[in-house]
Write a protein that holds these residues in place. Structure first.
Motif, short mmCIF file in Angstrom:
data_model
loop_
_atom_site.label_atom_id
_atom_site.label_comp_id
_atom_site.label_asym_id
_atom_site.label_seq_id
_atom_site.Cartn_x
_atom_site.Cartn_y
_atom_site.Cartn_z
N ASN A 94 35.44 11.29 30.83
CA ASN A 94 36.17 10.02 30.71
C ASN A 94 37.49 10.03 31.46
N ALA A 95 37.87 11.19 32.00
CA ALA A 95 39.11 11.29 32.77
C ALA A 95 38.84 11.36 34.28
N THR A 96 37.61 11.06 34.67
CA THR A 96 37.26 11.10 36.10
C THR A 96 38.06 10.06 36.88
N VAL A 97 38.53 10.47 38.06
CA VAL A 97 39.31 9.60 38.93
C VAL A 97 38.64 9.58 40.31
N PHE A 98 38.69 8.41 40.95
CA PHE A 98 38.11 8.24 42.29
C PHE A 98 39.26 8.03 43.27
N LEU A 99 39.48 9.00 44.15
CA LEU A 99 40.54 8.90 45.15
C LEU A 99 40.03 8.10 46.34
N ASP A 100 40.70 7.00 46.63
CA ASP A 100 40.23 6.04 47.62
C ASP A 100 40.67 6.43 49.03
N ASN A 101 39.99 5.82 50.01
CA ASN A 101 40.31 5.97 51.43
C ASN A 101 40.20 7.42 51.90
N ARG A 102 39.22 8.15 51.37
CA ARG A 102 38.97 9.51 51.81
C ARG A 102 37.73 9.52 52.70
N GLN A 103 37.77 10.34 53.72
CA GLN A 103 36.66 10.36 54.68
C GLN A 103 35.92 11.68 54.63
N MET A 104 34.64 11.59 54.92
CA MET A 104 33.82 12.78 55.11
C MET A 104 32.79 12.44 56.17
N GLN A 105 32.75 13.27 57.20
CA GLN A 105 31.88 13.02 58.37
C GLN A 105 32.15 11.65 58.98
N GLY A 106 33.43 11.24 58.98
CA GLY A 106 33.84 9.99 59.60
C GLY A 106 33.56 8.74 58.80
N ARG A 107 33.07 8.88 57.57
CA ARG A 107 32.76 7.71 56.74
C ARG A 107 33.78 7.59 55.62
N PRO A 108 34.28 6.38 55.34
CA PRO A 108 35.25 6.20 54.25
C PRO A 108 34.56 6.12 52.90
N GLY A 109 35.26 6.58 51.89
CA GLY A 109 34.70 6.54 50.55
C GLY A 109 35.68 7.12 49.54
N PHE A 110 35.12 7.75 48.49
CA PHE A 110 35.93 8.31 47.40
C PHE A 110 35.77 9.83 47.36
N TYR A 111 36.85 10.51 46.96
CA TYR A 111 36.75 11.86 46.43
C TYR A 111 36.63 11.72 44.91
N VAL A 112 35.61 12.33 44.33
CA VAL A 112 35.42 12.28 42.88
C VAL A 112 36.13 13.48 42.27
N VAL A 113 37.07 13.22 41.36
CA VAL A 113 37.88 14.27 40.75
C VAL A 113 37.69 14.21 39.24
N THR A 114 37.24 15.32 38.65
CA THR A 114 37.00 15.38 37.21
C THR A 114 37.61 16.66 36.65
N PRO A 115 38.33 16.59 35.53
CA PRO A 115 38.85 17.80 34.90
C PRO A 115 37.71 18.61 34.27
N LEU A 116 37.85 19.93 34.30
CA LEU A 116 36.90 20.84 33.68
C LEU A 116 37.65 21.67 32.64
N ARG A 117 37.30 21.49 31.35
CA ARG A 117 37.92 22.30 30.29
C ARG A 117 37.22 23.65 30.25
N LEU A 118 37.99 24.70 30.49
CA LEU A 118 37.42 26.03 30.63
C LEU A 118 36.87 26.54 29.30
N GLU A 119 35.81 27.29 29.41
CA GLU A 119 35.12 27.79 28.23
C GLU A 119 36.04 28.68 27.39
N GLY A 120 36.07 28.40 26.09
CA GLY A 120 36.82 29.23 25.17
C GLY A 120 38.30 28.95 25.11
#
Length: 262
Positions: A94-120
Motif C-alpha cells: 500500500n506504500a508503492t510509489v510510481f516515479l514519473d518521467n523515467r525512461q528505459m530503452q528510450g521509452r517513458p514510463g514509471f519506476y515502480v518503488v515499493t518498501p520491503l519490510r525485512l524478515e524478523g
C-alpha cells in the motif's frame, strides 16, 4: 614599423602564447587527474559488485551507524553501495510509489518503488522494482503491478535513494500522498509512511517475469569524457605552439630582408 615597436609586439605575443600554453596544458593535466580518480572509483565499484551478497544483519548494522554529517549516509552505508544483496521480507504494497518521467530503452514510463519490510524486524528498505510504461490516454491510470502478500526473496544491487529529476514548483516536491510522483525523498517518505526506512535503496535485478523491466543503466564513471576534454586542451596547447613558431619565428626567416638604401 620601427624596431622598438616591433620588439615590443614580439615579446607581447610571446608572453600571451606562453600564458595560453601554460593554462591549456594545466587544464589538460587536471582532466587527466580527474580521469584517474574516476578510474579508481570505477575499479572500486567493480570490486564491490564482485563481493558476496550483503547479509541482512550486515545491512542493518551498517544502517544503524549514525552519520557524521547531517544529510549524509554513514561511511559504513557508503561502503555497501553497489554490492549485491539477497533479501527476504514482505512487500508493503500500500506504500508503492510510481516515479514519473523515467525512461528505459528510450521509452517513458514509471519506476515502480515499493518498501520491503525485512524478515524478523521492522527495518524496511526501499526497492526500485523495475520499469513499466504509462497510459498516455489516461495519465492518472496506474499500471497493474503484481505485489505478493506473503514472504518474498528479492535479489538486487544496493544503491542510493532514487535519482531525482529536475522540476519546478510543486512538481519538484514529493507531492504528498500522491502515488504518482516526480521525485522521492527518503526522509520525507519515511515520515509520511511511518516506516523504519534504511538510508539506501535496492535496484531489483532479474528477468521481467512480473511484468517489470529491469534493464538498469550500467554504472559509468565518465572516464572517457575526461580523456576527451584532456585531448582538446592539449590539442589547443599544441595549436598555439605551432601558430606561434610559424608566425613569430619561421616567417621571420622566410621574410625577405630590405636592402639598405644607397
Amino acid at each position: 614599423m620601427n624596431p622598438a615597436a616591433s620588439s615590443f609586439r614580439f615579446w607581447l605575443i610571446t608572453l600571451a602564447a606562453l600564458a595560453t600554453m601554460a593554462a591549456t596544458a594545466s587544464l589538460g593535466r587536471w582532466q587527466l587527474s580527474r580521469a584517474a580518480q574516476k578510474e579508481a572509483l570505477q575499479a572500486a565499484i567493480d570490486a564491490r559488485q564482485a563481493l558476496p551478497p550483503v547479509e541482512v544483519a550486515q545491512l542493518r548494522s551498517a544502517a544503524a551507524t549514525p552519520a557524521r554529517n547531517p544529510g549524509a549516509a554513514a561511511p559504513e552505508v557508503q561502503a555497501l553501495l553497489h554490492r549485491q544483496a539477497q533479501l527476504r521480507g514482505q512487500w508493503v504494497g500500500n506504500a508503492t510509489v510510481f516515479l514519473d518521467n523515467r525512461q528505459m530503452q528510450g521509452r517513458p514510463g514509471f519506476y515502480v518503488v515499493t518498501p520491503l519490510r525485512l524478515e524478523g524486524s521492522q527495518a524496511t528498505v526501499l526497492v526500485q522494482r523495475g520499469w513499466v510504461p504509462r497510459d498516455f490516454q489516461d495519465r492518472t491510470r496506474l499500471p497493474d503491478v503484481p505485489t505478493p502478500a506473503g514472504p518474498v526473496q528479492v535479489a538486487g544491487r544496493l544503491a542510493p535513494e532514487p535519482s531525482r529529476l529536475y522540476a519546478l514548483g510543486a512538481a519538484g516536491a514529493d507531492e504528498g500522498a500522491s502515488r504518482i510522483r516526480q521525485n522521492l525523498d527518503l526522509g520525507a517518505y519515511a515520515a509520511e509512511t511511518g516506516l523504519a526506512l534504511l538510508p539506501l535503496s535496492v535496484l531489483q535485478t532479474g528477468g521481467p517475469g512480473d511484468g517489470l523491466q529491469r534493464d538498469w543503466p550500467v554504472i559509468d564513471s565518465g572516464v572517457d569524457k575526461h580523456y576527451g576534454y584532456a585531448f582538446q586542451w592539449f590539442g589547443l596547447c599544441g595549436l598555439v605552439a605551432i601558430l606561434y613558431v610559424w608566425f613569430q619565428i619561421v616567417r621571420r626567416f622566410l621574410r625577405p630582408r630590405r636592402q639598405p638604401s644607397a
